[in-house]
Design a protein around this motif. Structure first.
Motif, PDB file in Angstrom:
ATOM      1  N   PHE A 127       0.822  -1.201   0.000  1.00 12.23           N
ATOM      2  CA  PHE A 127       0.000   0.000   0.000  1.00 12.23           C
ATOM      3  C   PHE A 127       0.858   1.255   0.000  1.00 12.23           C
ATOM      4  O   PHE A 127       1.982   1.266   0.507  1.00 12.23           O
ATOM      5  N   PHE A 128       0.291   2.317  -0.567  1.00  8.40           N
ATOM      6  CA  PHE A 128       0.888   3.648  -0.470  1.00  8.40           C
ATOM      7  C   PHE A 128       0.086   4.445   0.552  1.00  8.40           C
ATOM      8  O   PHE A 128      -1.139   4.554   0.446  1.00  8.40           O
ATOM      9  N   ARG A 129       0.776   4.966   1.580  1.00 10.84           N
ATOM     10  CA  ARG A 129       0.108   5.777   2.594  1.00 10.84           C
ATOM     11  C   ARG A 129       0.600   7.214   2.477  1.00 10.84           C
ATOM     12  O   ARG A 129       1.765   7.503   2.754  1.00 10.84           O
ATOM     13  N   PRO A 130      -0.256   8.132   2.039  1.00 10.72           N
ATOM     14  CA  PRO A 130       0.162   9.537   1.929  1.00 10.72           C
ATOM     15  C   PRO A 130       0.509  10.127   3.296  1.00 10.72           C
ATOM     16  O   PRO A 130       0.051   9.657   4.334  1.00 10.72           O
ATOM     17  N   LYS A 131       1.324  11.164   3.273  1.00  9.18           N
ATOM     18  CA  LYS A 131       1.694  11.893   4.481  1.00  9.18           C
ATOM     19  C   LYS A 131       0.439  12.227   5.296  1.00  9.18           C
ATOM     20  O   LYS A 131      -0.564  12.690   4.763  1.00  9.18           O
ATOM     21  N   THR A 133      -1.517  10.081   6.819  1.00  8.35           N
ATOM     22  CA  THR A 133      -2.436   8.957   6.983  1.00  8.35           C
ATOM     23  C   THR A 133      -2.243   8.370   8.371  1.00  8.35           C
ATOM     24  O   THR A 133      -1.150   7.917   8.710  1.00  8.35           O
ATOM     25  N   PRO A 134      -3.260   8.352   9.217  1.00 12.66           N
ATOM     26  CA  PRO A 134      -3.062   7.891  10.600  1.00 12.66           C
ATOM     27  C   PRO A 134      -2.781   6.403  10.680  1.00 12.66           C
ATOM     28  O   PRO A 134      -3.338   5.608   9.909  1.00 12.66           O
ATOM     29  N   THR A 135      -1.903   6.027  11.586  1.00  7.15           N
ATOM     30  CA  THR A 135      -1.592   4.624  11.819  1.00  7.15           C
ATOM     31  C   THR A 135      -2.006   4.230  13.227  1.00  7.15           C
ATOM     32  O   THR A 135      -1.993   5.059  14.152  1.00  7.15           O
ATOM     33  N   ILE A 136      -2.340   2.967  13.381  1.00  7.55           N
ATOM     34  CA  ILE A 136      -2.734   2.468  14.696  1.00  7.55           C
ATOM     35  C   ILE A 136      -1.553   2.480  15.658  1.00  7.55           C
ATOM     36  O   ILE A 136      -1.727   2.701  16.860  1.00  7.55           O
ATOM     37  N   VAL A 137      -0.333   2.300  15.135  1.00 13.81           N
ATOM     38  CA  VAL A 137       0.851   2.290  16.001  1.00 13.81           C
ATOM     39  C   VAL A 137       1.125   3.683  16.554  1.00 13.81           C
ATOM     40  O   VAL A 137       1.268   3.872  17.770  1.00 13.81           O
ATOM     41  N   ASN A 138       1.232   4.669  15.671  1.00 13.86           N
ATOM     42  CA  ASN A 138       1.448   6.042  16.144  1.00 13.86           C
ATOM     43  C   ASN A 138       0.397   6.459  17.147  1.00 13.86           C
ATOM     44  O   ASN A 138       0.685   6.985  18.226  1.00 13.86           O
ATOM     45  N   THR A 139      -0.866   6.209  16.772  1.00 13.29           N
ATOM     46  CA  THR A 139      -1.975   6.650  17.603  1.00 13.29           C
ATOM     47  C   THR A 139      -1.996   5.939  18.947  1.00 13.29           C
ATOM     48  O   THR A 139      -2.316   6.546  19.975  1.00 13.29           O
ATOM     49  N   SER A 140      -1.621   4.671  18.966  1.00  4.09           N
ATOM     50  CA  SER A 140      -1.613   3.915  20.221  1.00  4.09           C
ATOM     51  C   SER A 140      -0.538   4.418  21.173  1.00  4.09           C
ATOM     52  O   SER A 140      -0.793   4.609  22.366  1.00  4.09           O
ATOM     53  N   PHE A 141       0.672   4.625  20.673  1.00  6.57           N
ATOM     54  CA  PHE A 141       1.729   5.139  21.545  1.00  6.57           C
ATOM     55  C   PHE A 141       1.362   6.511  22.103  1.00  6.57           C
ATOM     56  O   PHE A 141       1.568   6.792  23.287  1.00  6.57           O
ATOM     57  N   ILE A 142       0.823   7.365  21.249  1.00  2.25           N
ATOM     58  CA  ILE A 142       0.416   8.687  21.713  1.00  2.25           C
ATOM     59  C   ILE A 142      -0.700   8.563  22.735  1.00  2.25           C
ATOM     60  O   ILE A 142      -0.718   9.258  23.761  1.00  2.25           O
ATOM     61  N   GLY A 143      -1.651   7.654  22.498  1.00  2.00           N
ATOM     62  CA  GLY A 143      -2.749   7.451  23.439  1.00  2.00           C
ATOM     63  C   GLY A 143      -2.268   6.993  24.803  1.00  2.00           C
ATOM     64  O   GLY A 143      -2.744   7.480  25.841  1.00  2.00           O
ATOM     65  N   LYS A 174     -10.095  -0.837   9.465  1.00  4.56           N
ATOM     66  CA  LYS A 174     -10.720  -2.042   8.921  1.00  4.56           C
ATOM     67  C   LYS A 174     -10.433  -3.226   9.844  1.00  4.56           C
ATOM     68  O   LYS A 174      -9.544  -3.168  10.704  1.00  4.56           O
ATOM     69  N   ARG A 175     -11.179  -4.312   9.642  1.00  4.21           N
ATOM     70  CA  ARG A 175     -11.023  -5.493  10.489  1.00  4.21           C
ATOM     71  C   ARG A 175     -10.915  -6.744   9.628  1.00  4.21           C
ATOM     72  O   ARG A 175     -11.714  -6.955   8.716  1.00  4.21           O
ATOM     73  N   THR A 176      -9.897  -7.544   9.927  1.00  3.89           N
ATOM     74  CA  THR A 176      -9.753  -8.859   9.297  1.00  3.89           C
ATOM     75  C   THR A 176     -10.177  -9.894  10.327  1.00  3.89           C
ATOM     76  O   THR A 176      -9.536 -10.048  11.367  1.00  3.89           O
ATOM     77  N   ARG A 177     -11.255 -10.581  10.033  1.00  6.05           N
ATOM     78  CA  ARG A 177     -11.838 -11.486  11.024  1.00  6.05           C
ATOM     79  C   ARG A 177     -11.266 -12.892  10.873  1.00  6.05           C
ATOM     80  O   ARG A 177     -11.170 -13.420   9.769  1.00  6.05           O
ATOM     81  N   LEU A 178     -10.891 -13.480  12.003  1.00  8.62           N
ATOM     82  CA  LEU A 178     -10.415 -14.857  12.030  1.00  8.62           C
ATOM     83  C   LEU A 178     -11.562 -15.811  12.295  1.00  8.62           C
ATOM     84  O   LEU A 178     -11.699 -16.853  11.648  1.00  8.62           O
ATOM     85  N   ASP A 179     -12.384 -15.458  13.260  1.00 11.79           N
ATOM     86  CA  ASP A 179     -13.569 -16.236  13.593  1.00 11.79           C
ATOM     87  C   ASP A 179     -14.560 -15.293  14.265  1.00 11.79           C
ATOM     88  O   ASP A 179     -14.361 -14.073  14.289  1.00 11.79           O
ATOM     89  N   PRO A 189      -6.409   3.327   7.959  1.00  6.12           N
ATOM     90  CA  PRO A 189      -7.740   3.231   7.358  1.00  6.12           C
ATOM     91  C   PRO A 189      -7.726   2.902   5.872  1.00  6.12           C
ATOM     92  O   PRO A 189      -8.786   2.611   5.302  1.00  6.12           O
ATOM     93  N   VAL A 190      -6.554   2.960   5.206  1.00  7.49           N
ATOM     94  CA  VAL A 190      -6.504   2.756   3.757  1.00  7.49           C
ATOM     95  C   VAL A 190      -5.940   1.400   3.360  1.00  7.49           C
ATOM     96  O   VAL A 190      -5.699   1.152   2.191  1.00  7.49           O
ATOM     97  N   ASP A 191      -5.722   0.502   4.330  1.00 10.76           N
ATOM     98  CA  ASP A 191      -5.196  -0.816   3.986  1.00 10.76           C
ATOM     99  C   ASP A 191      -5.883  -1.891   4.819  1.00 10.76           C
ATOM    100  O   ASP A 191      -6.712  -1.598   5.684  1.00 10.76           O
ATOM    101  N   THR A 192      -5.513  -3.123   4.549  1.00  9.21           N
ATOM    102  CA  THR A 192      -6.029  -4.260   5.317  1.00  9.21           C
ATOM    103  C   THR A 192      -4.879  -5.081   5.884  1.00  9.21           C
ATOM    104  O   THR A 192      -5.021  -6.284   6.105  1.00  9.21           O
ATOM    105  N   ALA A 193      -3.740  -4.436   6.094  1.00  6.18           N
ATOM    106  CA  ALA A 193      -2.560  -5.145   6.594  1.00  6.18           C
ATOM    107  C   ALA A 193      -2.830  -5.767   7.959  1.00  6.18           C
ATOM    108  O   ALA A 193      -3.430  -5.137   8.837  1.00  6.18           O
ATOM    109  N   VAL A 194      -2.385  -7.001   8.126  1.00  2.00           N
ATOM    110  CA  VAL A 194      -2.521  -7.731   9.389  1.00  2.00           C
ATOM    111  C   VAL A 194      -1.137  -7.793  10.033  1.00  2.00           C
ATOM    112  O   VAL A 194      -0.281  -8.573   9.614  1.00  2.00           O
TER     113      VAL A 194
END
Length: 383
Positions: A127-131, A133-143, A174-179, A189-194
């Motif tokens: 994926f290409f993430r433009p400048k 683009t929020p990430t769960i990692v950045n946001t989690s550490f800041i949180g 987004k969410r990738t469901r296992l079960d 928000p722009v990818d489905t990376a697991v």
């Protein structure tokens, strides 16, 4: 040198640049590289890696300006929070106020809640993430930093900003469901990376937020996301970085992120069923990523390149594991200061087998060094 003195020098260095600097992955901020890569994925990746791997900082020649990285700002906020807990100086609180104002200014816009990305375009294999683009990692550490700041001062502005993050995670990712009972949050928000460390860090922030909002949806999402990655823990206690064919590696600092996330669940009273898995993971981490003299390995089966992230996260994690891991923590700390500290108030990026990358990166290197050393001092004060 005393660690307190080192932290003061590092703080002075970073403040002198207003916490702005270059980043290992900021090559696409170059106007020249933007033109020469023609928006081609592979050319973008090659350019990013060439600039990142260069032992000489060629960014000024490429027109890459120093900038503020939100994740770095969050780590500095976290560090000053810890310093204030140990010694409530007015200057620490003032610095925290400044850093919080920068986080507000750098927040990604157009999302359901507070969130943060990187200050550069970012091209991955998928994926290409433009400048921005929020990430769960950045946001989690800041949180996590915001929650600790709130718990230190009781100022609702920190809590309100942290609580806003839950809307971003629950509505925009987004969410990738296992079960039926488990899913993985996407990286952005722009990818489905697991990616397990990203998923677990996000889940750990949600479980801490649940203690303040008491919303069942938040708890269920946190536990479901954790369940996904715990079902992917390997028999020996490790995790692959991700489960795609090209991402099945096991590295030091992402292992530390996973375990720190799981420890937050246990501390919040929602992870006791994973206690055995946690202990197995901690044992794997301690047994596979460090040499006898404290040298931190990058991968479980490979020492070099020794990235500053590896000792920094190890110091953060094992400082919180008590007396059993004190010798390991001290050994890693000694090695880090001996080999990665410049002697001039800042830390080097990487040590390779035959050479050292001495470039100073504000987010990747100095912010992580500050976070780890302040955590070490805080834990030492507690014990």
């Amino acid at each position: 040198m005393e660690i307190k003195e080192l932290v003061t020098e590092l703080s002075d260095y970073c403040r002198s640049y207003s916490y702005a600097g270059h980043d290992p992955y900021d090559a696409l901020n170059s106007p020249l590289i933007q033109r020469l890569t023609f928006k081609n994925k592979y050319l973008r990746i090659i350019a990013t890696q060439l600039v990142r791997r260069s032992p000489i900082n060629i960014r000024p020649l490429l027109g890459i300006q120093k900038g503020e990285n939100p994740k770095g700002i969050g780590l500095f906020l976290w560090g000053y929070t810890k310093l204030h807990r140990m010694d409530p100086k007015k200057e620490y609180k003032e610095e925290m106020g400044y850093l919080f104002s920068r986080l507000e200014a750098l927040e990604s816009q157009g999302y359901s809640g507070s969130c943060w990305g990187y200050n550069f375009d970012w091209q991955s294999r998928t994926f290409f993430r433009p400048k921005g683009t929020p990430t769960i990692v950045n946001t989690s550490f800041i949180g996590h930093a915001l929650l600790d700041a709130y718990e230190t001062f009781g100022e609702k502005t920190y809590l309100e900003k942290a609580l806003s993050i839950r809307h971003f995670m629950l509505k925009d990712l987004k969410r990738t469901r296992l079960d039926e009972d488990s899913f993985c949050f996407s990286y952005t928000p722009v990818d489905t990376a697991v990616v397990h460390n990203a998923n677990m860090l996000g889940a750990s922030l949600l479980i801490r937020l649940y203690a303040h909002c008491r919303e069942e949806e938040v708890k269920v999402a946190a536990l479901s996301a954790l369940s996904y990655s715990m079902k992917h823990q390997r028999e020996d206690g490790s995790w692959y970085y991700a489960d795609t064919f090209s991402e099945k590696w096991i590295d030091s600092f992402h292992t530390g992120f996973n375990l720190q996330a799981l420890r937050w669940f246990i501390q919040e009273g929602h992870g006791e069923s994973y206690r055995e898995a946690y202990n197995k993971g901690v044992d794997y981490y301690a047994s596979n990523f460090f040499l006898e003299d404290g040298t931190p390995k990058y991968f479980h089966n490979q020492v070099y390149p020794i990235d500053v992230h590896a000792p920094a996260q190890a110091i953060v994690f094992f400082s919180g594991e008590g007396e059993e891991y004190r010798d390991l923590t001290e050994g890693i700390l000694r090695w880090t200061v001996r080999h990665l500290y410049s002697g001039e108030g800042w830390f080097y990026f990487q040590k390779n087998r035959h050479w050292m990358n001495r470039i100073s990166y504000m987010r990747w290197t100095q912010a992580w060094a500050f976070h780890s050393l302040t955590e070490y001092l805080r834990r030492k004060t507690i014990t």
